[in-house]
Design a protein around this motif. Sequence first.
Motif, PDB file in Angstrom:
ATOM      1  N   TYR A 141       0.058  11.006   7.881  1.00  0.00           N
ATOM      2  CA  TYR A 141      -0.031   9.561   7.667  1.00  0.00           C
ATOM      3  C   TYR A 141       1.365   8.925   7.625  1.00  0.00           C
ATOM      4  O   TYR A 141       1.683   8.107   6.768  1.00  0.00           O
ATOM      5  CB  TYR A 141      -0.818   9.235   6.398  1.00  0.00           C
ATOM      6  N   ILE A 187       0.688   4.265  -0.029  1.00  0.00           N
ATOM      7  CA  ILE A 187       0.246   5.624   0.274  1.00  0.00           C
ATOM      8  C   ILE A 187       0.712   6.559  -0.836  1.00  0.00           C
ATOM      9  O   ILE A 187       1.905   6.595  -1.163  1.00  0.00           O
ATOM     10  CB  ILE A 187       0.828   6.097   1.620  1.00  0.00           C
ATOM     11  N   TYR A 257      -8.270   9.207   9.513  1.00  0.00           N
ATOM     12  CA  TYR A 257      -7.936   9.739   8.194  1.00  0.00           C
ATOM     13  C   TYR A 257      -9.034   9.353   7.214  1.00  0.00           C
ATOM     14  O   TYR A 257      -9.641   8.276   7.335  1.00  0.00           O
ATOM     15  CB  TYR A 257      -6.589   9.189   7.723  1.00  0.00           C
ATOM     16  N   LYS A 261      -6.359   9.492   2.830  1.00  0.00           N
ATOM     17  CA  LYS A 261      -5.319   9.434   3.874  1.00  0.00           C
ATOM     18  C   LYS A 261      -4.961  10.831   4.370  1.00  0.00           C
ATOM     19  O   LYS A 261      -3.837  11.080   4.800  1.00  0.00           O
ATOM     20  CB  LYS A 261      -4.060   8.705   3.371  1.00  0.00           C
TER      21      LYS A 261
END
Length: 319
Positions: A141, A187, A257, A261
């Motif tokens: 990611y 993230i 994803y 993620k």
Amino acid sequence: MKKILLIISLIPIFSFSQENEILKYFKSKDSLVGVKDQNGKIIVPAQFKIFSYMKDGDVVEGETIYFDGPKQNETAEKNAWGYIYDRKGNFLYRPFFYDNGADYFSEGVRRFVKNGKVGFADRNGTIVIKPKHDFVSSFNYGYAAYCDGCDWEKTEEEHKAIVGGTWGVMNFKGETVQPVGKSAAAIEINGKYYPYPFSYNEKEKNILRFFEKQNKMLSEIYYVNHYNKLSEDEKKLFFEIVERPKKNFPFYQVNAYDYRKAEAGLSGYKFLVSEDGKKVLTLEFDDEKIPFEKWLQEERKNAEKFQNEHPDNPNKLSK
């Protein structure tokens, strides 16, 4: 003591070359391996002990030449395995040792080792991130975790972890990224939060809109065999462009994803879109290209079969 566990993802190397000159592996009398062209000219002399199954005369697949083993009588280099050459016989790099062989490609690049440091190269053998850290994870990611002053833990276990040292996170340019506050777009990596790493032009946004239109169906199919009940927010896939067209690769690669993620599965849920955006293919185990609609019909049929066989599954398909 800090450590990060390394998760194995079975991503074999594959090729999209279309007009490469035919090269073939050959074996010497003492079973060392090299490469010749179709006229018998030696491109890389026989000097490698190969550990994978290979017959004399096997064709070299891919944009580079890979020797799956050490040179004769060499001193082992830490974290390195095998050798990569270009198709003209020039040495390029030594892959990072992972899962009993050369590192896999992830998000268009794979790790290599030089003088004990880890960097990244693309499918054409071009160095995209110079080696400067003692360890770097594969990209996931848009980010990779790195450390300096760390090493493999001392254990007899088959799967070891990297421990100790000073850790950080890099983006696809090799730049260190600082954590930010928790947000919907951030993230999470090892308990910290980092900015959303992707950016797109209008053409690329249009490519991703195709997958967003399919998101509900694809998500239901993907999560139908997930053993925990997921909320509607969790039961969603995220689609990102992880590789763009380049020499020997005339596609945009789009990966799916899950809600964490993390890459959605070992097979499927990786897609190739032609440069003009008109053709969409699905990658099965990264070596078979299937028309998207054909793949989707088969996935839907398999999901319905699973639900019929497991009527108590918590994440249902829509009727």
